[in-house]
Design a protein around this motif. Sequence first.
Motif, PDB file in Angstrom:
ATOM      1  N   THR A   1       0.838  -1.265   0.133  1.00 26.94           N
ATOM      2  CA  THR A   1      -0.124   0.052   0.045  1.00 26.94           C
ATOM      3  C   THR A   1       1.015   1.417   0.081  1.00 26.94           C
ATOM      4  OG1 THR A   1      -1.740  -1.081   1.017  1.00 26.94           O
ATOM      5  CG2 THR A   1      -1.730   1.185   1.293  1.00 26.94           C
ATOM      6  N   PHE A   2       1.976   1.373   0.932  1.00 30.38           N
ATOM      7  CA  PHE A   2       2.748   2.340   1.044  1.00 30.38           C
ATOM      8  C   PHE A   2       3.650   2.495  -0.359  1.00 30.38           C
ATOM      9  CE2 PHE A   2       2.296   1.756   5.621  1.00 30.38           C
ATOM     10  CZ  PHE A   2       1.634   2.691   5.914  1.00 30.38           C
ATOM     11  N   ILE A   3       4.195   1.518  -0.806  1.00 30.73           N
ATOM     12  CA  ILE A   3       4.580   1.548  -2.155  1.00 30.73           C
ATOM     13  C   ILE A   3       4.061   2.269  -3.344  1.00 30.73           C
ATOM     14  CG2 ILE A   3       5.889   0.251  -3.993  1.00 30.73           C
ATOM     15  CD1 ILE A   3       6.707  -1.695  -1.791  1.00 30.73           C
ATOM     16  N   GLY A   4       2.806   1.887  -3.394  1.00 28.50           N
ATOM     17  CA  GLY A   4       1.715   2.179  -4.387  1.00 28.50           C
ATOM     18  C   GLY A   4       1.535   3.532  -4.269  1.00 28.50           C
ATOM     19  N   ILE A   5       1.090   4.112  -3.081  1.00 24.19           N
ATOM     20  CA  ILE A   5       0.637   5.408  -2.875  1.00 24.19           C
ATOM     21  C   ILE A   5       1.708   6.526  -3.153  1.00 24.19           C
ATOM     22  CG2 ILE A   5       0.197   7.106  -0.818  1.00 24.19           C
ATOM     23  CD1 ILE A   5      -2.256   5.573  -1.865  1.00 24.19           C
TER      24      ILE A   5
ATOM     25  N   ILE B   1       8.041  15.425  -1.703  1.00 25.28           N
ATOM     26  CA  ILE B   1       7.556  15.046  -0.436  1.00 25.28           C
ATOM     27  C   ILE B   1       7.751  13.680  -0.073  1.00 25.28           C
ATOM     28  CG2 ILE B   1       5.243  14.681   0.522  1.00 25.28           C
ATOM     29  CD1 ILE B   1       3.883  17.098  -0.599  1.00 25.28           C
ATOM     30  N   ALA B   2       7.594  12.849  -1.086  1.00 23.87           N
ATOM     31  CA  ALA B   2       8.051  11.330  -0.861  1.00 23.87           C
ATOM     32  C   ALA B   2       9.405  11.234  -0.378  1.00 23.87           C
ATOM     33  CB  ALA B   2       7.907  10.624  -2.238  1.00 23.87           C
ATOM     34  N   PHE B   3      10.497  11.921  -0.956  1.00 15.89           N
ATOM     35  CA  PHE B   3      11.884  11.901  -0.442  1.00 15.89           C
ATOM     36  C   PHE B   3      11.825  12.223   0.896  1.00 15.89           C
ATOM     37  CE2 PHE B   3      15.716  14.202   0.362  1.00 15.89           C
ATOM     38  CZ  PHE B   3      16.612  13.091   0.001  1.00 15.89           C
ATOM     39  N   SER B   4      11.285  13.544   1.448  1.00 17.77           N
ATOM     40  CA  SER B   4      11.195  13.735   2.774  1.00 17.77           C
ATOM     41  C   SER B   4      10.466  13.048   3.660  1.00 17.77           C
ATOM     42  CB  SER B   4      10.367  15.278   2.835  1.00 17.77           C
ATOM     43  OG  SER B   4      10.879  15.993   1.743  1.00 17.77           O
ATOM     44  N   LEU B   5       9.542  12.166   3.389  1.00 18.65           N
ATOM     45  CA  LEU B   5       9.036  11.100   4.134  1.00 18.65           C
ATOM     46  C   LEU B   5       9.746  10.093   4.658  1.00 18.65           C
ATOM     47  CD1 LEU B   5       5.455  10.888   2.376  1.00 18.65           C
ATOM     48  CD2 LEU B   5       5.871  11.954   4.617  1.00 18.65           C
ATOM     49  N   TRP B   6      10.783   9.701   3.881  1.00 19.62           N
ATOM     50  CA  TRP B   6      11.678   8.675   4.352  1.00 19.62           C
ATOM     51  C   TRP B   6      12.891   9.158   4.867  1.00 19.62           C
ATOM     52  CZ3 TRP B   6      16.397   8.043   2.008  1.00 19.62           C
ATOM     53  CH2 TRP B   6      16.552   8.322   0.754  1.00 19.62           C
ATOM     54  N   ALA B   7      13.434  10.239   4.128  1.00 20.35           N
ATOM     55  CA  ALA B   7      14.597  10.905   4.478  1.00 20.35           C
ATOM     56  C   ALA B   7      14.955  11.531   5.960  1.00 20.35           C
ATOM     57  CB  ALA B   7      14.949  11.842   3.453  1.00 20.35           C
ATOM     58  N   PHE B   8      13.514  11.961   6.381  1.00 18.22           N
ATOM     59  CA  PHE B   8      13.733  12.673   7.647  1.00 18.22           C
ATOM     60  C   PHE B   8      13.770  11.533   8.755  1.00 18.22           C
ATOM     61  CE2 PHE B   8      12.317  16.977   6.312  1.00 18.22           C
ATOM     62  CZ  PHE B   8      13.230  17.515   7.379  1.00 18.22           C
ATOM     63  N   VAL B   9      13.171  10.471   8.297  1.00 18.10           N
ATOM     64  CA  VAL B   9      13.387   9.278   9.265  1.00 18.10           C
ATOM     65  C   VAL B   9      14.974   8.937   9.433  1.00 18.10           C
ATOM     66  CG1 VAL B   9      12.846   6.673   9.737  1.00 18.10           C
ATOM     67  CG2 VAL B   9      11.052   8.353   8.913  1.00 18.10           C
ATOM     68  N   LEU B  10      15.606   8.814   8.295  1.00 18.34           N
ATOM     69  CA  LEU B  10      17.090   8.553   8.559  1.00 18.34           C
ATOM     70  C   LEU B  10      17.843   9.646   9.316  1.00 18.34           C
ATOM     71  CD1 LEU B  10      17.519   6.642   5.304  1.00 18.34           C
ATOM     72  CD2 LEU B  10      16.661   5.832   7.610  1.00 18.34           C
ATOM     73  N   ILE B  11      17.353  11.016   8.760  1.00 11.91           N
ATOM     74  CA  ILE B  11      18.230  12.156   9.599  1.00 11.91           C
ATOM     75  C   ILE B  11      17.936  12.142  11.046  1.00 11.91           C
ATOM     76  CG2 ILE B  11      18.093  14.798   9.725  1.00 11.91           C
ATOM     77  CD1 ILE B  11      17.177  14.547   6.681  1.00 11.91           C
ATOM     78  N   ILE B  12      16.704  11.863  11.616  1.00 12.06           N
ATOM     79  CA  ILE B  12      16.521  11.848  13.078  1.00 12.06           C
ATOM     80  C   ILE B  12      17.364  10.557  13.406  1.00 12.06           C
ATOM     81  CG2 ILE B  12      14.742  11.295  14.719  1.00 12.06           C
ATOM     82  CD1 ILE B  12      14.817  14.064  13.454  1.00 12.06           C
ATOM     83  N   GLN B  13      17.659   9.496  12.816  1.00 10.10           N
ATOM     84  CA  GLN B  13      18.387   8.376  13.411  1.00 10.10           C
ATOM     85  C   GLN B  13      19.941   8.966  13.481  1.00 10.10           C
ATOM     86  OE1 GLN B  13      17.596   5.107  14.413  1.00 10.10           O
ATOM     87  NE2 GLN B  13      15.782   6.503  14.367  1.00 10.10           N
ATOM     88  N   VAL B  14      20.324   9.856  12.755  1.00 10.07           N
ATOM     89  CA  VAL B  14      21.714  10.335  12.997  1.00 10.07           C
ATOM     90  C   VAL B  14      21.800  11.131  14.033  1.00 10.07           C
ATOM     91  CG1 VAL B  14      23.551  11.923  11.873  1.00 10.07           C
ATOM     92  CG2 VAL B  14      22.121  10.459  10.496  1.00 10.07           C
TER      93      VAL B  14
ATOM     94  N   PHE C   1      10.507   2.513   4.855  1.00 11.28           N
ATOM     95  CA  PHE C   1      11.085   1.661   3.902  1.00 11.28           C
ATOM     96  C   PHE C   1      10.233   1.464   2.687  1.00 11.28           C
ATOM     97  CE2 PHE C   1      12.682  -2.451   2.445  1.00 11.28           C
ATOM     98  CZ  PHE C   1      14.136  -2.021   1.919  1.00 11.28           C
ATOM     99  N   SER C   2       8.947   1.297   3.092  1.00 13.27           N
ATOM    100  CA  SER C   2       8.207   1.144   1.731  1.00 13.27           C
ATOM    101  C   SER C   2       8.044   2.477   0.895  1.00 13.27           C
ATOM    102  CB  SER C   2       6.685   0.513   2.163  1.00 13.27           C
ATOM    103  OG  SER C   2       6.818  -0.735   2.860  1.00 13.27           O
ATOM    104  N   ILE C   3       7.994   3.322   1.775  1.00 13.32           N
ATOM    105  CA  ILE C   3       7.942   4.594   0.951  1.00 13.32           C
ATOM    106  C   ILE C   3       9.196   5.022   0.306  1.00 13.32           C
ATOM    107  CG2 ILE C   3       7.913   7.091   1.218  1.00 13.32           C
ATOM    108  CD1 ILE C   3       6.142   6.586   3.784  1.00 13.32           C
ATOM    109  N   PHE C   4      10.254   4.729   0.799  1.00 13.52           N
ATOM    110  CA  PHE C   4      11.687   4.834   0.150  1.00 13.52           C
ATOM    111  C   PHE C   4      11.520   3.829  -1.306  1.00 13.52           C
ATOM    112  CE2 PHE C   4      15.760   2.433  -0.848  1.00 13.52           C
ATOM    113  CZ  PHE C   4      16.521   3.239  -1.365  1.00 13.52           C
ATOM    114  N   LEU C   5      11.207   2.573  -1.360  1.00  9.61           N
ATOM    115  CA  LEU C   5      10.845   1.776  -2.493  1.00  9.61           C
ATOM    116  C   LEU C   5       9.810   2.357  -3.402  1.00  9.61           C
ATOM    117  CD1 LEU C   5      10.650  -1.773  -0.818  1.00  9.61           C
ATOM    118  CD2 LEU C   5      12.724  -0.689  -1.811  1.00  9.61           C
ATOM    119  N   GLY C   6       8.965   2.989  -3.078  1.00 11.19           N
ATOM    120  CA  GLY C   6       8.039   3.683  -4.041  1.00 11.19           C
ATOM    121  C   GLY C   6       8.692   4.589  -4.590  1.00 11.19           C
TER     122      GLY C   6
END
Length: 690
Positions: free
Chosen positions: A304-308, A316-329, A626-631
């Motif tokens: 579902t997340f890949i398709g959406i 926006i799609a880039f920001s949704l997964w990139a910020f998760v990893l930025i916060i991990q830093v 991760f699914s957003i990243f793949l999409g």
Amino acid sequence: MPDRFDGGPRLPLAAPPADGSARPGRWITWRSVLLGTLAVAVVCGVTPYNDYVVANTFMIGSYLPPVLVVWFFFLIVLINGPLHRWAPRHALSSGELAVIMAMMLVSCSLPSQGLMRSFLPMLVVPFHFGNTHPEFWEVFVGMGLPDWLFPVERIEDGRLSPIVTSFYHRIDEDGSIPWQAWMIPIAAWGVFFLGMFCALVAMAILLRGQWINNERLPFPILQLQIALIEQPGPGRMLNALLGSRLFWIALLGVILVRSTAALHAYFPQYVPEIPLHYNLQSIFTEEPWRYLNWHVQTATIYFTFIGITYFIQARIAFSLWAFVLIIQVVTVQSHMVQSEIPMAAWMDQYLGAAVAFVIGFLWIGRHHWKLVLRQTLRGERPDEPRGLYLSHRGGMILLFSGIVLMLGWLLFMGVTAWVAVTIVGFILLAHLVVARIVAETGLPFIRAYTTFPQVYTNLPPALLTTPDAYFAKTFTTLTGAYLTRESVLAYGMHGLQTYESTQPSHRQRMGLLLLIAWALGIGFVIAAASSLYCYYTYSTPISDRAPPLINPDGVEAWPRQHLVQPLTQQAQGRYAPKAHNPWLHMGIGLTVTAGLQVAALGWASWPLMPIGYLICHTGYAHLAWFSIFLGWLAKVLIVKYGGARLFQQAKPFFVGIIFGEALATGLWLFINLALAAGGYEYERLLFLPA
């Protein structure tokens, strides 16, 4: 074959066939009203049994509910399709399907996480916990609330009431469900929720023009809904989307993958497992990698997340997964210097970010709001844009009527005036934030985390009375922010615009508003009755693999965390100490989001959008990143190497994987329901985020 997604949510559906199989403008018919009411009854009647007794994947649970996808596939493919081919005059038109969908969507806000999951337990929780928490009980009784707010005869004797004990442990075999005892309390609290629903529906009407026409937000889920109900061409069974071979390949492929996983759960010795996750915890054992959070070390693929993501703007799609990893830093760095940032601090940043986020898009629409205000005060003029479902004045009257009703209810219960205003403000803030997130991203699984206690627990306890704290917790957390998982504002906006795509007449628009009111009213009654039946008939879920209680979060975990402990602390004149500076973190969230908004509006190539930072702290972003990243990666590669043409051609595939996962979920959901109803053993299959 044309691609309906080319126009997004703003273009009308294809005109009715020339053979007269659909009369323009006659969308509200006895068939659409009957089928819409039946859909409301199914959603509100079956959901509590499915979610709590069978403990299945949630029937609703998102803004693309599996129950809605299954219902419309059955209706369109198996019933309406053959009618279009062989008896076109009897087929349902797009407008009729839009009426059914709008009614069904708003009803999805009632039976589970949109209301009843928290609301009904709230009326017995004080008496249940009063037996084990004497300090809380003393505080609760001391508030002097009226007896008719609760299903017991007298509040003072409520701890021993069989109405309460049977709610948690089911009625005796010779007993009966105390329907009459619940009628007055549900009606009394229902007055507040009536005001809330009026305000949220009014907001959907007022926001629709700005977000759809002026800002042209993508509304990815809305695109799917419009494409689903589009009329087929003359002599065809299915429309452009459902007639696409690529769509069916993707849909059947996902159903096969998900069904294989389900069969593996039932027959592990015969059916192999298809892994849809990774787990790197055994690898990330050394510093600094071991400080990565669980959602980075492990992740599950959700189609579902890949398709959406394919239908979200690239930034926006880039920001949704990139910020998760930025916060991990940031998280890893804080652990390296022996300074962990607690989750409460991230949630305070979320609150600050949400405030800045709302201020930002209100500022973007300032000209529209000025127009709304002018027309409210002096009426409409011929050369000005007008509201569609209600005039701007009518929408504002409905909004303020709902707000006044909520405020009046709280004041009648003894809540201090400034607290009552703040409670209502936080309720509307939470729903507004979620509706905007869904409109921009299409993320179907999301919830707001903006609550009034995040603020008042940093103030002197003497500023609030005990009723202030009780209703603040009740209405901004348990039946406030938590309800935004299934918000009537987001559902209502999607329902209205799906209907608007069929170009209804003004009279038909007003008729839909009446049907929305009917759906909310009849759905409220059915959802409450079904929920009470489940609580009093089943003490535990049918499955041995389910939690030991029906709706354990609603009846135990959430009330203990958000009501019993905080109310006791309020009465004692102290709040739990915090390991962080809440004002600092709220300020960080507000400042970062404001800066991101300025950058995003000022530079077209700026890659990081404020909405990514807003939701990166939430559990749903952790599950989906991760699914957003793949999409996102699939979309980038397709556009880079295939251009706009391949991007358009690939759309049916990504729609297919979205509907495929929803249909697979619905298929096994109903298989488990049938097994449970027949008394057979079954496996709990949780395909989607809980």
